[in-house]
Write a protein that holds these residues in place. Structure first.
Motif, short mmCIF file in Angstrom:
data_model
loop_
_atom_site.label_atom_id
_atom_site.label_comp_id
_atom_site.label_asym_id
_atom_site.label_seq_id
_atom_site.Cartn_x
_atom_site.Cartn_y
_atom_site.Cartn_z
N ARG A 122 1.14 -1.11 -0.61
CA ARG A 122 0.12 0.20 -0.13
C ARG A 122 0.98 1.29 -0.02
O ARG A 122 0.77 2.29 -0.80
CB ARG A 122 -1.12 -0.19 0.92
CG ARG A 122 -1.91 1.22 1.38
CD ARG A 122 -2.30 1.48 2.32
NE ARG A 122 -1.72 1.08 3.84
CZ ARG A 122 -1.24 2.20 4.21
NH1 ARG A 122 -0.98 3.12 3.67
NH2 ARG A 122 -0.28 2.01 5.62
N THR B 184 3.00 2.19 -3.70
CA THR B 184 2.14 1.90 -4.71
C THR B 184 1.28 3.43 -4.24
O THR B 184 1.07 4.58 -5.61
CB THR B 184 0.77 1.25 -4.73
OG1 THR B 184 -0.27 0.85 -3.65
CG2 THR B 184 1.34 -0.20 -5.19
N ASN B 185 1.41 3.51 -3.13
CA ASN B 185 0.94 5.31 -2.69
C ASN B 185 1.47 5.98 -2.75
O ASN B 185 1.44 7.24 -3.16
CB ASN B 185 0.18 5.96 -1.61
CG ASN B 185 -0.54 6.29 -1.10
OD1 ASN B 185 -0.40 7.20 0.36
ND2 ASN B 185 -1.38 7.33 -1.82
N PHE C 85 -6.92 7.54 -3.94
CA PHE C 85 -5.46 6.18 -3.17
C PHE C 85 -4.62 6.97 -4.59
O PHE C 85 -3.94 6.48 -5.53
CB PHE C 85 -6.19 5.48 -3.42
CG PHE C 85 -7.29 4.54 -2.72
CD1 PHE C 85 -6.44 3.62 -1.80
CD2 PHE C 85 -8.01 4.70 -2.99
CE1 PHE C 85 -7.28 3.26 -1.16
CE2 PHE C 85 -9.15 3.94 -1.95
CZ PHE C 85 -8.77 3.41 -1.04
N PRO D 94 -1.77 8.59 -6.68
CA PRO D 94 0.04 8.16 -5.29
C PRO D 94 0.91 9.93 -5.56
O PRO D 94 0.19 10.93 -6.44
CB PRO D 94 0.37 7.57 -6.83
CG PRO D 94 -0.29 7.61 -7.84
CD PRO D 94 -1.90 8.07 -7.82
N CYS E 44 -3.44 0.60 -5.61
CA CYS E 44 -2.92 1.36 -4.14
C CYS E 44 -4.37 0.59 -3.31
O CYS E 44 -4.77 0.35 -1.93
CB CYS E 44 -3.11 3.27 -3.74
SG CYS E 44 -3.11 3.31 -2.27
N LYS E 45 -6.47 0.86 -3.91
CA LYS E 45 -7.21 0.48 -3.81
C LYS E 45 -7.34 -0.98 -3.15
O LYS E 45 -7.58 -0.94 -2.02
CB LYS E 45 -7.95 1.41 -4.28
CG LYS E 45 -9.35 0.76 -3.50
CD LYS E 45 -11.30 1.84 -4.19
CE LYS E 45 -12.16 1.25 -3.58
NZ LYS E 45 -13.97 2.02 -4.37
N THR F 253 -5.05 -2.24 -0.69
CA THR F 253 -5.99 -1.51 0.70
C THR F 253 -6.60 -2.15 1.46
O THR F 253 -7.26 -2.73 2.70
CB THR F 253 -5.85 -0.05 0.83
OG1 THR F 253 -5.09 0.92 0.45
CG2 THR F 253 -6.64 0.53 2.12
#
Length: 647
Positions: free
Chosen positions: A244, A247-248, A282, A284, A304-305, A308
């Protein structure tokens, strides 16, 4: 008299009275030398370019040594050019060659200047220690040049002949690189990393490579480090956590190019499940560009979502499996009204920023779908079988610990958990009750078990330790996390920012007072006279008037924001704490500019009452024990208890 068997064993290394006496003389000579330079860094967070520059420049000390050595003999611009050559000889020399700026005269002058600088920085070490740092190819020549007295005409000729020979055989570039490496190596004798090597920045793997090549380093783990250690041990919640964050923060290079983590299954899953979802919450942080694995920001947001949601499910499963964690307040998925798109927290209903959850079953919100389960197992396989990641994690274990006492300084990343009254919090477990140093030792043991304990031998103990790695990342009594909660859910899904506030453990207020620092020193059986606590973890907000030195000089908080993500908050780019034989000093970093002057601003924070010698340090204590043993062996030789082994 020590155990005769031990002294007999020692006699194999020192087989004669003379060799024993010679070693005693050598060790006693070392005891009288100034202590080596210790450098402390914290919260590097993958910012490899700025960190490597700080290592090459010794956080500005190279520049100050040039000024001390040459003073008015060298113009300011020439000093800057010499410094840059020392930092990046492999880049500067080819550039100068292309511009036609290299000549025999330049080589001769530059090698001479570098030798003069080597003499200055090597003066506090024994010749044998300097020799050990010399490159094999040029060791003899460098040793001769450093220790040749040019005041004598014959020696001056000898000195010039060596340099001329280097130029004649066209070895000038390699020799300059070797001298530059030697200068850097001599200026940093011991390196302390006070946690958080990983996450946010572009290439944590490059930072780890630098630490491994340096060698004489210790690491006090941070919460971001332990999440990667947990991931490498197979904790799926930790795997989801590090993915997470990566990717964020657009850190795809470190995953795929650095550690060979196959993200294609995640990208395909995310693109399919969230095909028509913009995933705006989400998007980045684009602080760095990926060189090898450029991912479209829209796809990165979907990835990312996806991870998460999986993370929230896996964390929920862990919390339910371990009621002793006392983290039921972090069970958020069963508080959501999925038809209304709201969540109820503390009796109040909040509208959610994101209301699209196609993989969550409201009747069983923490259950992974079949596809999510397959995905996390695939990702787990990648983490467990990444050779480079496992190599780096093993280095974290072999050179790391939860805390360290070194030269009467107590090093740890986060905190020693305290309650509102300033007493050490008691951690109750099935194995006992722990607080203060005992709590730190308990967690240290569990962190070791998580990676090294064999699942086949003790499966339940192994699994509990692996699970605990996630608690150390986000648990309210974790000395690495040091907050009451990890408000990831609120930060992402609720607009009211007051809901995402995380309250620091009372340690952070109490430790600002000298009496509480003394209480901690007493807990760790340290002499409070001249002792310091050295922390990271909490960024020092210089723009708001915060200072890194607290508690009348007993506490140093050196997380000044090396990570780009914190520059706006702190106003600077981090600190290096430098502890030499004369003083403690803080180097305040500038925001890194590869083509600019990155020399930090230096502040002396504490001057020693007398120059600290090796005999005053932990190394000196060890040498003292060796001298004691050798003196007993020497006595045994003299009275005939042990016979000399002469050839």
């Amino acid at each position: 008299m020590r155990d005769l068997d031990y002294l007999t064993l020692l006699s194999h290394e020192f087989p004669t009275e003379r060799s024993c006496a010679a070693e005693i003389i050598n060790l006693k000579a070392i005891m009288g030398l100034p202590k080596g330079n210790e450098y402390f860094f914290s919260d590097i967070h993958g910012e490899y370019e700025s960190f490597i520059h700080l290592m090459r420049s010794a956080s500005g000390v190279v520049r100050s040594k040039i000024e001390e050595t040459f003073g008015q003999l060298m113009a300011e611009e020439e000093q800057k050019n010499l410094a840059r050559l020392i930092y990046y000889p492999g880049e500067v020399l080819p550039d100068m060659k292309r511009r036609g700026e290299l000549s025999d005269e330049w080589y001769g002058k530059t090698i001479h200047n570098l030798i003069m600088l080597c003499r200055e920085v090597a003066s506090k070490y024994t010749r044998s220690k300097v020799r050990k740092k010399l490159p094999h190819e040029f060791g003899y020549a460098i040793d001769e040049l450093i220790h040749t007295d040019e005041s004598e005409p014959d020696k001056r000729l000898y000195y010039r002949e060596i340099i001329n020979a280097i130029i004649e055989v066209e070895a000038g570039d390699e020799f300059i690189i070797a001298l530059s490496d030697l200068i850097q190596s001599l200026l940093i004798d011991r390196l302390h990393i006070i946690g958080d090597i990983f996450d946010r920045g572009p290439r944590s793997d490059y930072v780890m490579d630098e630490l491994i090549s340096f060698g004489n380093v210790d690491i006090e783990w941070g919460n971001h480090d332990v999440s990667w250690m947990g991931a490498a041990a197979g904790n799926t919640a930790c795997i989801a956590t590090v993915l997470r964050i990566a990717t964020n923060y657009n850190s795809f290079d470190v995953l795929e190019d650095g550690y060979g983590i196959n993200l294609r299954p995640l990208s395909m899953f995310a693109a399919s499940v969230y095909k028509n979802d913009e995933c705006l919450s989400f998007r980045p942080h684009l602080l760095d560009d990926n060189k090898y694995d450029s991912v479209d920001p829209e796809l990165a947001a979907k990835m990312c979502k996806a991870i998460t949601v999986i993370e929230l499910k896996l964390e929920g499963q862990l919390i339910k499996r371990h009621p002793e964690y006392d983290m039921s307040d972090r069970l958020m998925l069963d508080r959501i009204n999925y038809s209304k798109g709201t969540v109820e927290i503390d009796g109040k209903e909040y509208e959610m920023n994101d209301k699209h959850f196609p993989t969550i079953d409201p009747a069983d919100p923490y259950a992974l779908t079949v596809e999510e389960q397959e995905l996390i197992e695939t990702l787990k396989y990648s983490f467990l079988h990444s050779r480079r990641l496992q190599k780096h994690i093993r280095f974290l274990y072999s050179h790391g610990s939860l805390y360290r006492i070194y030269n009467n300084n107590l090093l740890f990343h986060g905190c020693i958990p305290m309650d509102e009254k300033g007493d050490f919090v008691v951690l109750s477990t099935s194995e006992g009750r722990y607080s203060g140093q005992d709590m730190m030792d308990y967690f240290q043991e569990k962190i070791t078990d998580a990676y090294f304990l064999d699942m086949d031998d003790e499966p339940e103990k192994k699994q509990d330790a692996v699970d605990l790695m996630w608690y150390l990342w986000a648990g309210p009594l974790s000395p690495l996390f040091g907050k009451d909660r990890m408000a990831t859910f609120e930060h992402i899904f609720i607009s009211d920012k007051s809901m995402s506030v995380e309250h620091y453990n009372p340690y952070y207020e109490y430790s600002k007072q000298a009496e509480y620092c003394d209480k901690i020193f007493e807990e760790f059986e340290m002499n409070p006279e001249g002792a310091h606590i050295i922390n990271g973890h909490v960024p020092v907000k210089v723009t708001k008037g915060e200072k890194p030195v607290k508690a009348d000089g007993k506490l140093y908080v050196i997380d000044g924001g090396l990570s780009k993500a914190y520059h706006g908050t702190t106003g600077i780019a981090g600190y290096t704490l430098i502890f030499n034989s004369h003083h403690l000093a803080l180097a305040e970093h500038r925001e890194f500019d590869r083509d600019g002057d990155n020399t930090p601003e230096m502040f002396i924070t504490e001057t020693m009452r007398h120059r600290i010698l090796v005999r005053d340090t932990d190394i000196g204590k060890e040498l003292g024990k060796q001298i004691f043993d050798l003196e007993e062996l020497l006595e045994c030789y003299k009275i005939g208890l042990i016979k000399e082994r002469k050839n």
